[in-house]
Design a protein around this motif. Sequence first.
Motif, mmCIF file in Angstrom:
data_model
loop_
_atom_site.group_PDB
_atom_site.id
_atom_site.type_symbol
_atom_site.label_atom_id
_atom_site.label_comp_id
_atom_site.label_asym_id
_atom_site.label_seq_id
_atom_site.Cartn_x
_atom_site.Cartn_y
_atom_site.Cartn_z
ATOM 1 N N ILE A 189 0.866 -1.033 0.104
ATOM 2 C CA ILE A 189 -0.144 0.026 -0.082
ATOM 3 C C ILE A 189 0.859 1.317 -0.178
ATOM 4 O O ILE A 189 0.531 2.204 -0.738
ATOM 5 C CB ILE A 189 -0.812 0.066 1.104
ATOM 6 C CG1 ILE A 189 -2.035 -1.167 1.111
ATOM 7 C CG2 ILE A 189 -1.530 1.230 1.526
ATOM 8 C CD1 ILE A 189 -2.813 -1.454 2.306
ATOM 9 N N SER A 190 1.945 1.075 0.688
ATOM 10 C CA SER A 190 2.834 2.464 0.779
ATOM 11 C C SER A 190 3.613 2.590 -0.628
ATOM 12 O O SER A 190 3.603 3.788 -0.924
ATOM 13 C CB SER A 190 3.779 2.065 1.754
ATOM 14 O OG SER A 190 4.797 3.154 1.893
ATOM 15 N N LYS A 208 2.888 5.919 -2.656
ATOM 16 C CA LYS A 208 3.799 6.889 -3.259
ATOM 17 C C LYS A 208 4.182 6.817 -4.713
ATOM 18 O O LYS A 208 4.869 7.905 -5.170
ATOM 19 C CB LYS A 208 5.183 6.226 -2.413
ATOM 20 C CG LYS A 208 4.956 6.744 -1.020
ATOM 21 C CD LYS A 208 6.460 6.299 -0.213
ATOM 22 C CE LYS A 208 6.260 6.661 1.298
ATOM 23 N NZ LYS A 208 5.230 6.046 2.054
ATOM 24 N N GLN A 209 4.124 5.640 -5.374
ATOM 25 C CA GLN A 209 4.540 5.724 -6.751
ATOM 26 C C GLN A 209 3.660 5.735 -7.805
ATOM 27 O O GLN A 209 3.882 6.095 -8.999
ATOM 28 C CB GLN A 209 5.240 4.332 -6.815
ATOM 29 C CG GLN A 209 6.770 4.281 -6.011
ATOM 30 C CD GLN A 209 7.489 3.009 -6.149
ATOM 31 O OE1 GLN A 209 7.377 2.306 -7.068
ATOM 32 N NE2 GLN A 209 8.422 2.822 -5.060
ATOM 33 N N LEU A 234 -3.960 -10.806 1.943
ATOM 34 C CA LEU A 234 -5.050 -10.529 0.841
ATOM 35 C C LEU A 234 -6.235 -9.705 1.670
ATOM 36 O O LEU A 234 -6.540 -8.690 0.792
ATOM 37 C CB LEU A 234 -5.452 -11.883 0.263
ATOM 38 C CG LEU A 234 -4.582 -12.672 -0.575
ATOM 39 C CD1 LEU A 234 -5.099 -14.052 -0.655
ATOM 40 C CD2 LEU A 234 -4.245 -11.910 -1.980
ATOM 41 N N PRO A 235 -6.798 -9.953 2.825
ATOM 42 C CA PRO A 235 -7.619 -9.168 3.246
ATOM 43 C C PRO A 235 -7.444 -7.757 3.522
ATOM 44 O O PRO A 235 -8.199 -7.001 3.072
ATOM 45 C CB PRO A 235 -8.031 -9.877 4.684
ATOM 46 C CG PRO A 235 -7.671 -11.345 4.493
ATOM 47 C CD PRO A 235 -6.413 -11.246 3.646
ATOM 48 N N THR A 236 -6.036 -7.391 4.031
ATOM 49 C CA THR A 236 -5.656 -6.044 4.117
ATOM 50 C C THR A 236 -5.757 -5.554 2.727
ATOM 51 O O THR A 236 -6.278 -4.335 2.597
ATOM 52 C CB THR A 236 -4.410 -5.969 4.544
ATOM 53 O OG1 THR A 236 -4.406 -6.822 5.972
ATOM 54 C CG2 THR A 236 -4.156 -4.750 4.753
ATOM 55 N N LEU A 237 -5.378 -6.054 1.643
ATOM 56 C CA LEU A 237 -5.333 -5.421 0.286
ATOM 57 C C LEU A 237 -6.635 -5.069 -0.240
ATOM 58 O O LEU A 237 -6.875 -4.189 -0.642
ATOM 59 C CB LEU A 237 -4.581 -6.293 -0.529
ATOM 60 C CG LEU A 237 -3.055 -6.465 -0.261
ATOM 61 C CD1 LEU A 237 -2.455 -7.296 -1.440
ATOM 62 C CD2 LEU A 237 -2.273 -5.022 -0.557
ATOM 63 N N VAL A 238 -7.655 -6.266 0.088
ATOM 64 C CA VAL A 238 -9.045 -6.017 -0.356
ATOM 65 C C VAL A 238 -9.648 -4.773 0.551
ATOM 66 O O VAL A 238 -10.415 -3.982 -0.196
ATOM 67 C CB VAL A 238 -9.930 -7.162 -0.070
ATOM 68 C CG1 VAL A 238 -11.366 -6.993 -0.121
ATOM 69 C CG2 VAL A 238 -9.598 -8.506 -0.731
ATOM 70 N N ASP A 239 -9.428 -4.741 1.570
ATOM 71 C CA ASP A 239 -10.084 -3.529 2.522
ATOM 72 C C ASP A 239 -9.719 -2.160 1.913
ATOM 73 O O ASP A 239 -10.168 -1.343 1.736
ATOM 74 C CB ASP A 239 -9.598 -3.611 3.805
ATOM 75 C CG ASP A 239 -10.391 -4.943 4.532
ATOM 76 O OD1 ASP A 239 -11.401 -5.450 4.230
ATOM 77 O OD2 ASP A 239 -10.006 -5.050 5.815
ATOM 78 N N TRP A 240 -8.144 -2.110 1.636
ATOM 79 C CA TRP A 240 -7.571 -0.864 1.020
ATOM 80 C C TRP A 240 -8.343 -0.590 -0.331
ATOM 81 O O TRP A 240 -8.705 0.508 -0.621
ATOM 82 C CB TRP A 240 -6.203 -0.974 0.764
ATOM 83 C CG TRP A 240 -5.690 0.045 0.406
ATOM 84 C CD1 TRP A 240 -5.041 1.418 1.053
ATOM 85 C CD2 TRP A 240 -5.224 0.536 -0.955
ATOM 86 N NE1 TRP A 240 -4.645 2.498 0.264
ATOM 87 C CE2 TRP A 240 -4.839 1.907 -0.874
ATOM 88 C CE3 TRP A 240 -5.293 -0.096 -2.305
ATOM 89 C CZ2 TRP A 240 -4.208 2.507 -2.146
ATOM 90 C CZ3 TRP A 240 -4.957 0.396 -3.402
ATOM 91 C CH2 TRP A 240 -4.659 1.673 -3.343
#
Length: 454
Positions: free
Chosen positions: A219-220, A224-225, A253-259
Amino acid sequence: MTHVDTPSTVAPVGGPSLPQERRLVTAIPGPKSLELTRRKEQTISGGVGTTIPVYTVAAGGGVLVDVDGNSLIDLGSGIAVTGVGNSAPRVVAAVAAQLAQFTHTCFSVAPYDGYIEVAEALNRLTPGDHAKRSALFNSGAEAVENAVKFARHYTGRQAVLAFDHAYHGRTTLTMGLTAKNLPYKNGFGPFAAEIYRAPLSYPFRDGGLDGVEAAKRVISQVEKQIGANNLAAMIIEPIQGEGGFIVPAAGFLPTLVDWCRANGVVFIADEVQTGFARTGDMFASDHEGIVPDLMVLAKGIAGGLPLSAVTGRAEIMDAPQVGGIGGTYGGNPLACAAALATIDSYESDNLVERAREIGAILTERLSALQAEDARIGEVRGRGAMMAVELVDPATGEPDAALTGRVAAAAHAAGVILLTCGTYGNVIRFLPPLSMPDHLLVEGLQVVADALAAA
């Protein structure tokens, strides 16, 4: 294992009626296969390779019979395609019945109900109880391309994020999404624009980084990029396929889905290799408890006939203009008939549970082997999608040469075995769910013997 001195002169019968045994009557490859290889080299592009140069005349259950009469144990399933077997009775009957009716009209010209029935089944089976739509195509790569089209049209954005070790296909766009250069990308560029890459959660080589922290690293980098407002989609295999059967750490995967949900980014799960009972759930996303916005499906969908799909949220799937999605052969009626029969087999024959049973055997046998051999760095995967990563025991560095020797020895002994991995050092196990236990155990013993001798 049964040996006879001369090849059988009786043409083998396909399907489950084939004797479920490993049988070598010639060297691998035999003389008839060698002759066919000679003809291949004179007629087919040199860019088309084969894993094992034996030529098939029949297959079913857990075996493949070649032109020389050899019966080989199949631990590859045509790269996870023939989950229900190479000639499952329901599939054969359904395709034969459709063949007697018509072979093609083009759904975009004169539609037919088989396409609708497949879409209804996919909308029912895939995760989530939201309104869904599906569209059918021919190959995994074609479905990936169309998933990106859906996401870009819906969001009005262009950037797409893929991951290290990813494999999404061989077309110009999907080569850009695919990570590995050789053999997939080398010399074929330039690739499509606005494709970016982020580090995957790779527990064996991540130095203990947990899934949530690995996702925050992604996510960072994106923020940023690329910028969240520029990102149309994030595409990932819930378990990497060609990249090495890498299972991300819990929480990744759940963290990416939430984002993605919070930032209006379409989350695409590429379940081409993991889908349809392969991992011990109908889809690998089920195990992770995630609900993708779009899912890309192929391989195990139609018992060996060419079919793929994108299934997802209705508002995304309905975004393109009429006529913007389609293709001459997409959702061919023969493939649709096969898919309906294949899905029936997964559900009626309880093949999700069968994949778990196969996974238990694979895990037990491979873990026992790892305990005795430090060259096995990791045993990983789920269900009937398992792998071992082979390494130098002193350094932990990938050992592609050892992997190649083991695979070659297994092939010579009558076991079809596939390798994978960014570093070429992973042996993958993808037995058909129709394989009986005795063949699976015998095949694993052949691999163990090959590793011991390598």
